[in-house]
Design a protein around this motif. Structure first.
Motif, PDB file in Angstrom:
ATOM      1  N   VAL A 191       0.584  -1.299  -0.625  1.00  0.00           N
ATOM      2  CA  VAL A 191      -0.223   0.472   0.212  1.00  0.00           C
ATOM      3  C   VAL A 191       0.688   1.528   0.201  1.00  0.00           C
ATOM      4  CG1 VAL A 191      -1.966   1.286   1.604  1.00  0.00           C
ATOM      5  CG2 VAL A 191      -1.664  -1.122   1.139  1.00  0.00           C
ATOM      6  N   ALA A 192       1.839   1.424   0.244  1.00  0.00           N
ATOM      7  CA  ALA A 192       2.796   2.219   0.956  1.00  0.00           C
ATOM      8  C   ALA A 192       3.260   2.837  -0.558  1.00  0.00           C
ATOM      9  CB  ALA A 192       4.059   2.323   1.901  1.00  0.00           C
ATOM     10  N   HIS A 193       3.857   1.745  -1.440  1.00  0.00           N
ATOM     11  CA  HIS A 193       4.572   2.069  -2.537  1.00  0.00           C
ATOM     12  C   HIS A 193       3.031   2.518  -3.132  1.00  0.00           C
ATOM     13  CE1 HIS A 193       6.468   1.539  -6.321  1.00  0.00           C
ATOM     14  NE2 HIS A 193       6.040   0.855  -6.933  1.00  0.00           N
ATOM     15  N   SER A 194       2.005   2.105  -3.879  1.00  0.00           N
ATOM     16  CA  SER A 194       1.082   2.322  -5.023  1.00  0.00           C
ATOM     17  C   SER A 194       0.075   3.457  -3.934  1.00  0.00           C
ATOM     18  CB  SER A 194      -0.422   1.355  -4.623  1.00  0.00           C
ATOM     19  OG  SER A 194       0.348  -0.193  -4.678  1.00  0.00           O
ATOM     20  N   ILE A 195       0.108   4.093  -2.664  1.00  0.00           N
ATOM     21  CA  ILE A 195      -0.143   5.925  -2.662  1.00  0.00           C
ATOM     22  C   ILE A 195       1.168   6.469  -2.586  1.00  0.00           C
ATOM     23  CG2 ILE A 195      -1.075   6.946  -0.501  1.00  0.00           C
ATOM     24  CD1 ILE A 195      -2.751   5.106  -1.458  1.00  0.00           C
ATOM     25  N   GLY A 196       2.183   5.775  -2.392  1.00  0.00           N
ATOM     26  CA  GLY A 196       3.365   7.055  -2.675  1.00  0.00           C
ATOM     27  C   GLY A 196       3.176   7.202  -4.675  1.00  0.00           C
ATOM     28  N   ILE A 197       2.990   6.361  -5.722  1.00  0.00           N
ATOM     29  CA  ILE A 197       3.074   6.499  -7.364  1.00  0.00           C
ATOM     30  C   ILE A 197       1.657   7.248  -7.126  1.00  0.00           C
ATOM     31  CG2 ILE A 197       2.645   4.970  -9.476  1.00  0.00           C
ATOM     32  CD1 ILE A 197       5.627   5.197  -8.140  1.00  0.00           C
ATOM     33  N   ILE A 198       0.216   6.598  -6.519  1.00  0.00           N
ATOM     34  CA  ILE A 198      -0.705   7.835  -6.526  1.00  0.00           C
ATOM     35  C   ILE A 198      -1.053   9.449  -6.598  1.00  0.00           C
ATOM     36  CG2 ILE A 198      -3.188   7.607  -5.539  1.00  0.00           C
ATOM     37  CD1 ILE A 198      -3.020   4.721  -6.112  1.00  0.00           C
ATOM     38  N   ALA A 199       0.340   9.295  -5.711  1.00  0.00           N
ATOM     39  CA  ALA A 199       0.235  10.963  -5.091  1.00  0.00           C
ATOM     40  C   ALA A 199       0.743  12.272  -6.030  1.00  0.00           C
ATOM     41  CB  ALA A 199       0.927  10.960  -3.248  1.00  0.00           C
ATOM     42  N   LEU A 200       1.942  10.639  -6.233  1.00  0.00           N
ATOM     43  CA  LEU A 200       3.000  11.060  -7.306  1.00  0.00           C
ATOM     44  C   LEU A 200       2.056  11.965  -8.720  1.00  0.00           C
ATOM     45  CD1 LEU A 200       6.189  12.289  -7.416  1.00  0.00           C
ATOM     46  CD2 LEU A 200       6.838  10.746  -9.072  1.00  0.00           C
ATOM     47  N   GLN A 201       1.409  10.904  -8.635  1.00  0.00           N
ATOM     48  CA  GLN A 201       0.955  10.824  -9.774  1.00  0.00           C
ATOM     49  C   GLN A 201       0.034  11.843 -10.238  1.00  0.00           C
ATOM     50  OE1 GLN A 201       1.945   9.857 -13.554  1.00  0.00           O
ATOM     51  NE2 GLN A 201       2.053   7.895 -13.613  1.00  0.00           N
ATOM     52  N   ALA A 202      -1.214  12.024  -8.999  1.00  0.00           N
ATOM     53  CA  ALA A 202      -2.235  12.949  -8.895  1.00  0.00           C
ATOM     54  C   ALA A 202      -1.928  14.377  -8.992  1.00  0.00           C
ATOM     55  CB  ALA A 202      -2.633  12.634  -7.555  1.00  0.00           C
ATOM     56  N   GLY A 203      -0.286  14.343  -8.587  1.00  0.00           N
ATOM     57  CA  GLY A 203      -0.100  16.107  -8.365  1.00  0.00           C
ATOM     58  C   GLY A 203       0.751  16.791  -9.771  1.00  0.00           C
ATOM     59  N   ALA A 204       1.297  15.394 -10.616  1.00  0.00           N
ATOM     60  CA  ALA A 204       1.275  15.757 -11.753  1.00  0.00           C
ATOM     61  C   ALA A 204       0.225  16.233 -12.651  1.00  0.00           C
ATOM     62  CB  ALA A 204       2.325  14.564 -12.443  1.00  0.00           C
ATOM     63  N   ALA A 205      -0.770  15.727 -12.804  1.00  0.00           N
ATOM     64  CA  ALA A 205      -2.217  15.828 -13.283  1.00  0.00           C
ATOM     65  C   ALA A 205      -2.575  16.891 -12.823  1.00  0.00           C
ATOM     66  CB  ALA A 205      -3.347  14.739 -12.776  1.00  0.00           C
ATOM     67  N   ALA A 206      -2.372  17.533 -11.244  1.00  0.00           N
ATOM     68  CA  ALA A 206      -2.923  18.465 -10.654  1.00  0.00           C
ATOM     69  C   ALA A 206      -2.236  20.518 -11.588  1.00  0.00           C
ATOM     70  CB  ALA A 206      -3.413  18.816  -8.879  1.00  0.00           C
TER      71      ALA A 206
END
Length: 413
Positions: free
Chosen positions: A219-234
């Motif tokens: 979960v930690a790895h996936s959440i890190g990737i999701i946060a990074l991608q969401a920030g880039a999208a924003a």
């Protein structure tokens, strides 16, 4: 999780245990009845002139051969057999019947004390009561047995008859020894049950910790990737809609993979809970073969991962393979979350007797050395369980370095 782990533990223990010995397969009541019959037979044989003897060891009283003596012997035997049948359910009433049978069987013998042989049945019953019942019940049973011996002598003294004090003391001593042996067996059984319960508790705790580590790593790895991608999208949502759409699709895919992994774990846990087989260990099939997929996912999220393999790539033991992947995964997750960099390097060195891992980056390393989470502690624990070496520290020239050496068993080499 406690129930399936405990049941699996019980099944493993049951499969490994040999069948119990004969004396444990025969119920206590049967042993008591056999002891009574053996004592009765010995008492009668001692009053007969056996081959090679000039005279019997004990002279029988005249009433032994009369109808009243034979009736008393038959009644005492019936009481002893009834007490053997009752012993498992109501031990104290069964012991009362057995003591009464000993007194009745002694009456037609014309002796000054209850013979040792006729007290074998109560001694065996004392042992089983002390071994299987609470301490209070065992103490009451001992008092009843010793009180019967004392009462028999007291009645003979009141009537002015001779008493066999020394013989009765010998019977008393053997009865106390039987009770002590039963008490010792009871204490040993309680101790063994306590150790077994503690062992099962440790197995449950270890399983919980292992599952917690697996969930944390995934979960930690996936959440890190999701946060990074969401920030880039924003950041590019208004200027580059196509890039934002790509990032959000990556977030969707990563979220779906994480949910699928958690779902597989829950399915495996439910299967184990229902006794249908399966294990949490099979819920997350991960290993070094997944490093390339991890690198692709992380690179797509904005942090390029370069994977280098040295030596001859080969199949490793499952525990080494899983631990190595989790170390790489956790290290890459830390880079994504804390390093503030766009690249990291993963080196897998397959040596003859060990696997060496190294994950480095050139970021600021913020939070890596002083992180209050469980990432570094979990990696260190994994390596310690495999008797390896682990280091994690900032690099002199900047960035952070995680290195581990995992020994490969000689049988595998």
């Amino acid at each position: 999780m406690t129930a399936p782990v405990a049941r699996a533990y019980d099944r493993r223990m049951s499969a490994a245990e040999p069948p119990p010995p004969l004396h444990k397969r025969v119920p206590p009541g049967a042993w008591t009845a056999l002891a009574w019959c053996a004592g009765e037979l010995f008492t009668l044989l001692a009053r007969l002139r056996l081959p090679g003897e000039a005279e019997p060891d004990e002279w029988a009283a005249v009433q032994l051969y009369r109808w009243d003596g034979l009736t008393t012997l038959a009644l005492s035997t019936a009481l002893a057999l009834y007490s053997g049948w009752l012993l498992a359910r109501r031990p104290l009433p069964a012991l009362v019947a057995l003591l009464l049978a000993s007194v009745l069987a002694t009456t037609p013998l014309g002796v000054a004390a209850i013979p040792m042989a006729l007290f074998l049945g109560p001694m065996v019953a004392l042992y089983f009561i002390a071994a299987t019942r609470p301490r209070r019940t065992a103490t009451v049973a001992l008092a009843m047995a010793l009180g019967t011996l004392a009462a028999y002598l007291a009645v003979r003294v009141l009537y002015g008859w001779t008493v066999g004090t020394s013989a009765e003391l010998a019977v008393t001593l053997v009865a106390v020894i039987a009770w002590l042996l039963g008490t010792s067996a009871h204490q040993a059984r309680v101790h063994a049950e306590r150790l077994s319960a503690e062992h099962a508790d440790r197995a449950v705790t270890a399983e919980r910790l292992r599952i917690a580590r697996e969930m944390h790593d995934t979960v930690a790895h996936s959440i890190g990737i999701i946060a990074l991608q969401a920030g880039a999208a924003a950041r590019v949502a208004t200027t580059r809609p196509e890039a934002a759409l790509t990032a959000m699709r990556a977030v969707e895919n990563e979220g779906r993979e994480t949910l699928a992994g958690l779902r597989r774990m829950l399915v495996a846990l439910r299967a184990a809970d229902q006794g249908t087989g399966g294990s949490a260990r099979t819920a997350l099939p991960a290993g070094l073969s997944d490093v390339d997929r991890l690198a692709v996912t992380t690179t797509a999220a904005g942090v390029r991962v370069e994977v280098t393999r040295l030596g001859e790539t080969r199949q490793l033991p499952p525990d080494v393979d899983l631990s190595a992947f989790r170390i790489v995964q956790e290290s890459v997750t830390n880079v994504v979350r804390h390093a503030d960099t766009h690249a990291c390097r993963v080196t897998l060195d397959y040596r003859d007797d060990e696997l060496a891992l190294e994950i480095t980056d050139e970021g600021r390393g913020r939070g890596s050395a002083t992180d209050t989470g469980f990432g570094l502690a979990g990696m260190r624990e994994r390596v310690a369980l495999l008797h390896g070496e682990f280091t994690a520290a900032p690099r002199p020239g900047g960035g952070f370095r995680v290195a581990a050496r995992l020994p490969v068993p000689a049988a595998v080499r």
